[in-house]
Design an enzyme around this catalytic site. Structure first.
Site, PDB file in Angstrom:
ATOM      1  N   CYS A 116       0.809  -1.232   0.000  1.00  0.00           N
ATOM      2  CA  CYS A 116       0.000   0.000   0.000  1.00  0.00           C
ATOM      3  C   CYS A 116       0.836   1.273   0.000  1.00  0.00           C
ATOM      4  O   CYS A 116       0.287   2.375  -0.115  1.00  0.00           O
ATOM      5  CB  CYS A 116      -0.953   0.009   1.196  1.00  0.00           C
ATOM      6  SG  CYS A 116      -2.249  -1.243   1.082  1.00  0.00           S
ATOM      7  N   HIS A 256      -3.434   7.488   2.881  1.00  0.00           N
ATOM      8  CA  HIS A 256      -3.803   6.193   2.305  1.00  0.00           C
ATOM      9  C   HIS A 256      -5.153   5.769   2.878  1.00  0.00           C
ATOM     10  O   HIS A 256      -5.384   5.855   4.082  1.00  0.00           O
ATOM     11  CB  HIS A 256      -2.726   5.166   2.632  1.00  0.00           C
ATOM     12  CG  HIS A 256      -3.101   3.761   2.298  1.00  0.00           C
ATOM     13  ND1 HIS A 256      -3.568   3.395   1.046  1.00  0.00           N
ATOM     14  CD2 HIS A 256      -3.098   2.624   3.055  1.00  0.00           C
ATOM     15  CE1 HIS A 256      -3.831   2.095   1.047  1.00  0.00           C
ATOM     16  NE2 HIS A 256      -3.554   1.606   2.247  1.00  0.00           N
ATOM     17  N   ASN A 286     -10.227   0.095   0.179  1.00  0.00           N
ATOM     18  CA  ASN A 286      -8.776   0.186   0.042  1.00  0.00           C
ATOM     19  C   ASN A 286      -8.364  -0.375  -1.320  1.00  0.00           C
ATOM     20  O   ASN A 286      -8.405  -1.589  -1.528  1.00  0.00           O
ATOM     21  CB  ASN A 286      -8.101  -0.585   1.174  1.00  0.00           C
ATOM     22  CG  ASN A 286      -6.591  -0.527   1.119  1.00  0.00           C
ATOM     23  OD1 ASN A 286      -6.009   0.014   0.186  1.00  0.00           O
ATOM     24  ND2 ASN A 286      -5.937  -1.099   2.124  1.00  0.00           N
TER      25      ASN A 286
END
Length: 332
Positions: A116, A256, A286
């Protein structure tokens, strides 16, 4: 000659049409809308349903959106960096195929994988190529087809992830705008807590690994959450301190989009008002490498030339960091 800084000059984004809502997930696993919303902030996520299309499809769409909106000639792109944790296949880099498909035939390309944090690390890499003076247009794409590695019988992961892509163009700037500072870190202690166990050189694919669902993403949610909350907030706070920025100086936080509680913890550490925190997790979940550029694509209209933007991410590995960037343009 004036000092070269690396500025973002165009953005693009793409998400698939199919919406996987919390209500639909209730019919698939033992969960409910309230539980998911309370713990993650996610209401729905987008899924690329076509089994014949991979991450490259998402990346191409996002890049084409950028090219169209920014009126960019693909032949002028010098380089394509493909940030992804879900490449189309092993060995043949997805970024190479994407570059050719979008007409960037004069560019060289490769993939960058840091879970990520891939896009955040890619920002640092793209900026370094620009600041070297050897490259004028670097296209950075963040894209992941997370549905390809999610086990939809595992309620701890299937509620979190979605598919999507975003892209930014880095170009030289001589006004002091663009990337100002970065703090990037990693720690191999995270290897056991967030991973796809099989399919690599350590545990190649076998009939047994497929039966045991070892090709799906697995995570120790509590451990990952604890590390993410601490490290994303620490990195962002350090960036502010190092650059003598107060909370008033920060125009926007681009975090994020992993979990709303992690986002809130990071914003809380910086003592930022909610209106400065850019969030779209409720709609996309996500998307891993896609989160940061998708936020930019969704909120481009709010960003003004000279705005101080703080990026923060945390990913498997573990990998994490924060970047301070001055926005370079007003959307026309």
């Amino acid at each position: 000659m004036n000092t070269i800084t690396a500025a973002i000059t165009a953005v693009g984004g793409y998400v698939p049409d199919f919406v996987l809502s919390n209500k639909v997930l209730e019919t698939m696993v033992d969960t409910n809308d309230e539980w998911i919303t309370t713990r993650t902030g996610i209401k729905e996520r987008r899924i690329l349903k076509d089994e014949n299309k991979g991450t490259s499809y998402l990346a191409i769409k996002a890049a084409q959106d950028l090219i169209a909106k920014g009126n960019i000639d693909p032949l002028e792109i010098d380089m394509v960096i493909m940030a992804t944790a879900t490449p189309d296949m092993m060995v043949a880099a997805t970024g190479v195929y994407v570059a050719t498909e979008i007409g960037a035939i004069n560019a060289f390309a490769y993939d960058l994988q840091a879970a990520c944090s891939s896009f955040l690390y890619g920002m640092s890499t793209a900026a370094a190529y620009i600041q070297s003076g050897r490259y004028k247009k670097v296209l950075l794409i963040g894209a992941d087809k997370m549905s390809s590695i999610v086990d939809y019988t595992d309620r701890s992961t299937c509620i979190i992830f979605g598919d999507g892509a975003g892209a930014v163009l880095f170009e030289p700037n001589y006004e002091g705008l663009g990337l100002q500072d970065e703090y990037l870190r990693s720690d191999g202690v995270g290897r056991d807590f967030l991973k796809i166990p099989a399919g690599g050189s350590l545990i190649p694919a076998t009939e047994e690994t497929i039966k045991n669902r070892q090709h799906n993403i697995m995570q120790d949610g509590k451990t990952v959450f604890k590390y993410a909350v601490t490290n994303m907030a620490d990195a962002s706070e350090l960036i502010l301190q190092r650059n003598n920025l107060t909370k008033e100086d920060v125009s926007w936080l681009v975090p994020h989009q992993a979990n709303r509680r992690i986002i809130d913890a990071t914003a809380g550490r910086l003592d930022l008002e909610e209106s400065k925190v850019l969030v779209n997790i409720e709609r996309y979940g996500n998307t891993t490498s896609g989160t940061l550029p998708l936020v930019l694509a969704d909120f481009e209209h709010k960003l003004k030339k000279g705005d101080n933007v703080i990026f923060a991410a945390f990913g498997g590995g573990f990998t994490w960091g924060s970047i301070y960037l001055k926005w370079a343009y007003d959307k026309k």
